[in-house]
Design a protein around this motif. Structure first.
Motif, PDB file in Angstrom:
ATOM      1  N   UNK A 136       0.828  -1.213   0.000  1.00  9.99           N
ATOM      2  CA  UNK A 136       0.000   0.000   0.000  1.00  9.99           C
ATOM      3  C   UNK A 136       0.855   1.253   0.000  1.00  9.99           C
ATOM      4  N   UNK A 137       1.909   1.242   0.799  1.00 15.86           N
ATOM      5  CA  UNK A 137       2.796   2.407   0.836  1.00 15.86           C
ATOM      6  C   UNK A 137       3.481   2.613  -0.506  1.00 15.86           C
ATOM      7  N   UNK A 138       3.858   1.525  -1.156  1.00  7.54           N
ATOM      8  CA  UNK A 138       4.511   1.640  -2.458  1.00  7.54           C
ATOM      9  C   UNK A 138       3.534   2.088  -3.547  1.00  7.54           C
ATOM     10  N   UNK A 139       2.290   1.644  -3.452  1.00  4.34           N
ATOM     11  CA  UNK A 139       1.281   2.108  -4.409  1.00  4.34           C
ATOM     12  C   UNK A 139       1.084   3.620  -4.268  1.00  4.34           C
ATOM     13  N   UNK A 140       1.157   4.113  -3.045  1.00  3.95           N
ATOM     14  CA  UNK A 140       1.087   5.553  -2.824  1.00  3.95           C
ATOM     15  C   UNK A 140       2.213   6.262  -3.578  1.00  3.95           C
ATOM     16  N   UNK A 141       3.397   5.667  -3.562  1.00  4.38           N
ATOM     17  CA  UNK A 141       4.509   6.220  -4.343  1.00  4.38           C
ATOM     18  C   UNK A 141       4.141   6.328  -5.823  1.00  4.38           C
ATOM     19  N   UNK A 142       3.526   5.288  -6.338  1.00  9.55           N
ATOM     20  CA  UNK A 142       3.160   5.271  -7.753  1.00  9.55           C
ATOM     21  C   UNK A 142       2.186   6.408  -8.064  1.00  9.55           C
ATOM     22  N   UNK A 143       1.298   6.709  -7.127  1.00  6.13           N
ATOM     23  CA  UNK A 143       0.323   7.779  -7.325  1.00  6.13           C
ATOM     24  C   UNK A 143       0.991   9.143  -7.349  1.00  6.13           C
ATOM     25  N   UNK A 144       1.926   9.378  -6.411  1.00  9.11           N
ATOM     26  CA  UNK A 144       2.471  10.731  -6.258  1.00  9.11           C
ATOM     27  C   UNK A 144       3.708  11.001  -7.112  1.00  9.11           C
ATOM     28  N   UNK A 145       4.445   9.971  -7.519  1.00 12.36           N
ATOM     29  CA  UNK A 145       5.701  10.216  -8.237  1.00 12.36           C
ATOM     30  C   UNK A 145       5.508  10.999  -9.540  1.00 12.36           C
ATOM     31  N   UNK A 146       4.532  10.663 -10.390  1.00 15.07           N
ATOM     32  CA  UNK A 146       4.351  11.478 -11.600  1.00 15.07           C
ATOM     33  C   UNK A 146       3.991  12.930 -11.283  1.00 15.07           C
ATOM     34  N   UNK A 147       3.230  13.159 -10.211  1.00 14.54           N
ATOM     35  CA  UNK A 147       2.886  14.527  -9.821  1.00 14.54           C
ATOM     36  C   UNK A 147       4.125  15.286  -9.358  1.00 14.54           C
ATOM     37  N   UNK A 148       4.970  14.622  -8.575  1.00 11.53           N
ATOM     38  CA  UNK A 148       6.194  15.257  -8.114  1.00 11.53           C
ATOM     39  C   UNK A 148       7.117  15.546  -9.291  1.00 11.53           C
ATOM     40  N   UNK A 149       7.176  14.620 -10.253  1.00 11.17           N
ATOM     41  CA  UNK A 149       8.014  14.837 -11.427  1.00 11.17           C
ATOM     42  C   UNK A 149       7.589  16.067 -12.209  1.00 11.17           C
ATOM     43  N   UNK A 150       6.296  16.198 -12.451  1.00  9.14           N
ATOM     44  CA  UNK A 150       5.798  17.357 -13.190  1.00  9.14           C
ATOM     45  C   UNK A 150       6.017  18.643 -12.399  1.00  9.14           C
ATOM     46  N   UNK A 151       5.778  18.600 -11.083  1.00  4.76           N
ATOM     47  CA  UNK A 151       6.007  19.780 -10.252  1.00  4.76           C
ATOM     48  C   UNK A 151       7.482  20.152 -10.213  1.00  4.76           C
ATOM     49  N   UNK A 152       8.363  19.139 -10.233  1.00  2.85           N
ATOM     50  CA  UNK A 152       9.800  19.409 -10.252  1.00  2.85           C
ATOM     51  C   UNK A 152      10.210  20.084 -11.559  1.00  2.85           C
ATOM     52  N   UNK A 153       9.612  19.681 -12.671  1.00  3.67           N
ATOM     53  CA  UNK A 153       9.881  20.351 -13.950  1.00  3.67           C
ATOM     54  C   UNK A 153       9.453  21.817 -13.890  1.00  3.67           C
ATOM     55  N   UNK A 154       8.302  22.095 -13.265  1.00  2.00           N
ATOM     56  CA  UNK A 154       7.844  23.486 -13.158  1.00  2.00           C
ATOM     57  C   UNK A 154       8.778  24.292 -12.258  1.00  2.00           C
ATOM     58  N   UNK A 155       9.256  23.666 -11.180  1.00  2.00           N
ATOM     59  CA  UNK A 155      10.187  24.364 -10.301  1.00  2.00           C
ATOM     60  C   UNK A 155      11.492  24.673 -11.033  1.00  2.00           C
ATOM     61  N   UNK A 156      11.952  23.735 -11.855  1.00  2.00           N
ATOM     62  CA  UNK A 156      13.161  23.961 -12.643  1.00  2.00           C
ATOM     63  C   UNK A 156      12.975  25.124 -13.614  1.00  2.00           C
ATOM     64  N   UNK A 157      11.829  25.168 -14.283  1.00  2.00           N
ATOM     65  CA  UNK A 157      11.565  26.237 -15.243  1.00  2.00           C
ATOM     66  C   UNK A 157      11.464  27.594 -14.545  1.00  2.00           C
ATOM     67  N   UNK A 158      10.922  27.582 -13.332  1.00  2.00           N
ATOM     68  CA  UNK A 158      10.692  28.844 -12.617  1.00  2.00           C
ATOM     69  C   UNK A 158      11.954  29.364 -11.936  1.00  2.00           C
ATOM     70  N   UNK A 159      12.747  28.466 -11.324  1.00  2.00           N
ATOM     71  CA  UNK A 159      13.876  28.885 -10.493  1.00  2.00           C
ATOM     72  C   UNK A 159      15.230  28.460 -11.044  1.00  2.00           C
ATOM     73  N   UNK A 160      15.235  27.522 -12.014  1.00  2.00           N
ATOM     74  CA  UNK A 160      16.498  27.007 -12.520  1.00  2.00           C
ATOM     75  C   UNK A 160      17.087  25.905 -11.673  1.00  2.00           C
ATOM     76  N   UNK A 161      16.349  25.387 -10.682  1.00  2.00           N
ATOM     77  CA  UNK A 161      16.879  24.344  -9.800  1.00  2.00           C
ATOM     78  C   UNK A 161      15.753  23.452  -9.311  1.00  2.00           C
ATOM     79  N   UNK A 162      16.087  22.187  -9.054  1.00  2.00           N
ATOM     80  CA  UNK A 162      15.137  21.225  -8.484  1.00  2.00           C
ATOM     81  C   UNK A 162      15.370  21.027  -6.981  1.00  2.00           C
ATOM     82  N   UNK A 163      16.226  21.845  -6.368  1.00  2.00           N
ATOM     83  CA  UNK A 163      16.701  21.549  -5.021  1.00  2.00           C
ATOM     84  C   UNK A 163      15.627  21.657  -3.939  1.00  2.00           C
TER      85      UNK A 163
END
Length: 458
Positions: free
Chosen positions: A62-89
């Protein structure tokens, strides 16, 4: 997304040693998180809290399935953060700062709370731990594609990362059980293990987050020209990446099957030590046999990849692992110390299974950038991390289903039980023939991977 965030890379520039070292230290986090819960969490639930084997497997899954749900969202949000600030940190630091607390809480549940309450508390704490880890891991995996465009430099970068990763597997796989025994009783021992391991994982993650600054120097921040995409659109972008990139589909399928194979062996290692080798302490020797050869073999796989290509080297490593895992099937009839030799051969192959696909993923991302829009590395790594998570989650699930089907007897801390012969046989098979079959299937998937050095360096 704006295309102004296109990474500025020198395709053949040699990466600074400091950048490689900082990035590699992140594997203290990834190695610890992947190893210790996979090794001891199911066992903690069944043999410390008295949770039934099937329920224990469902908790981990169940915990790993939660990862599957949130990982694509985090990936897309990380791309937006990179575009906005130049960093994923930013995401990486958040994960590093919160994970130690949640990791410690996962192993802080006492048996006196009972199996039901204990199972619920472990589930909630591990869900929070998984969230923290994903905040770090998804942008972390995206960085190699932004640090260098060189085919060989990516192999070098990921090779050093895997050296630290294998050392981390040894540290957590052998050191975790030792910490567990350091307490006055098993309950305190698990708590000490959770606190110490969580701190080391968090420190490794925090140090590696500094690598995002090196990637940031190659990326120009962009002003977003559109509203943030909806959740539906973020998932859709991941599916589009899968649909349009055949190399990504082939590599992800291969890596998922291999994560399932190694996750199955990892989840079964403690049970093999206790019931096949008849010594709970033997799990330390199993990890020494696995990681010792892997530490020595990683530079060799890097050298082989430079000579014959990552794809062919990856295929060889997969075949060697398949043969080594299949040989352990003989433990059903003749268990003994010879198992360590087969594990050592698997360890040599395991070094290649870790370094080579991770060095191939940035190639896939850069290939997609040339044929489509740039700035989507986080989308790829979000899907990749979700696939990896599915593999490791189902590995623990397969083991728990095998235990349940063969009549494994769960106990609480301090109690002993005699396992039926069918359960011991099931444990041996889940550590041998099942991973071998999964690894063989991954070789079939790998045959569909078409990218070569000439495609990347064109």
């Amino acid at each position: 997304m704006s295309t102004e965030a296109r990474p500025e890379r020198a395709s053949a520039a040699r990466l600074p040693a400091r950048t490689i070292a900082l990035y590699a230290i992140g594997s203290l986090g990834t190695g610890g998180y992947a190893t210790l819960p996979g090794l001891v969490l199911t066992y903690f639930l069944t043999d410390n809290l008295g949770v039934a084997a099937l329920a224990a497997g469902l908790i981990v899954t169940s915990a790993k399935i939660w990862d599957v749900v949130i990982d694509p969202l985090i990936g897309a949000a990380s791309d937006r953060q990179l575009a906005r600030t130049g960093s994923r940190r930013g995401f990486m630091i958040t994960g590093a700062m919160t994970l130690p607390l949640f990791f410690a809480l996962t192993f802080a549940v006492p048996p006196s709370w009972g199996p039901t309450a204990g199972a619920i508390c472990v589930l909630l704490a591990f869900l929070a731990t998984a969230t923290s880890f994903s905040l770090f891991q998804v942008p972390y995996v995206a960085l190699p594609a932004e640090l260098t465009g060189s085919y060989d430099e990516r192999t070098r970068l990921l090779g050093w990362r895997v050296i630290v990763l294998t050392a981390a597997i040894l540290l957590f796989g052998a050191g975790g059980p030792e910490l567990r025994r350091a307490g006055p009783d098993q309950v305190i021992g698990y708590l000490l293990m959770g606190i110490a391991a969580g701190l080391v994982i968090g420190i490794g993650m925090y140090v590696a987050s500094k690598t995002a600054d090196a990637a940031a120097s190659r990326v120009a921040p962009a002003s977003p020209t559109e509203h943030p995409p909806s959740v539906r659109e973020q998932y859709a972008s991941g599916f589009r990446a899968l649909r349009r990139s055949q190399p990504f589909r082939a590599l992800l399928t291969t890596f998922l099957l291999q994560a399932l194979a190694t996750g199955t062996m990892l989840a079964g290692a403690q049970y093999v030590a206790t019931w096949v080798l008849r010594s709970e302490d033997a799990v330390t020797l199993v990890f020494l046999a696995l990681v010792g050869p892997a530490l020595l073999a990683t530079p060799g796989w890097t050298s082989i990849a430079r000579r014959i290509g990552k794809e062919r080297a990856f295929r060889i490593a997969s075949a060697v692992f398949t043969i080594a895992a299949a040989s352990i099937t003989a433990a059903v009839w003749a268990p003994g110390a010879w198992i360590y030799a087969s594990v050592a051969v698997a360890g040599i192959a395991y070094a290649g299974l870790q370094s080579l696909p991770m060095a191939m993923l940035p190639d896939v991302i850069s290939h997609d950038e040339r044929t489509n829009a740039p700035g989507q590395a986080g989308t790829f790594t979000g899907v990749w991390t979700a696939g990896e998570t599915v593999g490791f989650a189902l590995g623990a699930t397969f083991v728990s289903l095998t235990l349940a089907a063969t009549g494994y007897v769960s106990t609480v801390a301090g109690a002993t039980a005699q396992q039926p012969d069918a359960a011991v046989t099931g444990i041996a098979l889940s550590f041998s023939i099942l991973p071998a079959v999964l690894m063989a299937a991954s070789i079939v998937a790998l045959s569909r991977y078409r990218l070569r050095r000439s495609d990347i360096e064109a």
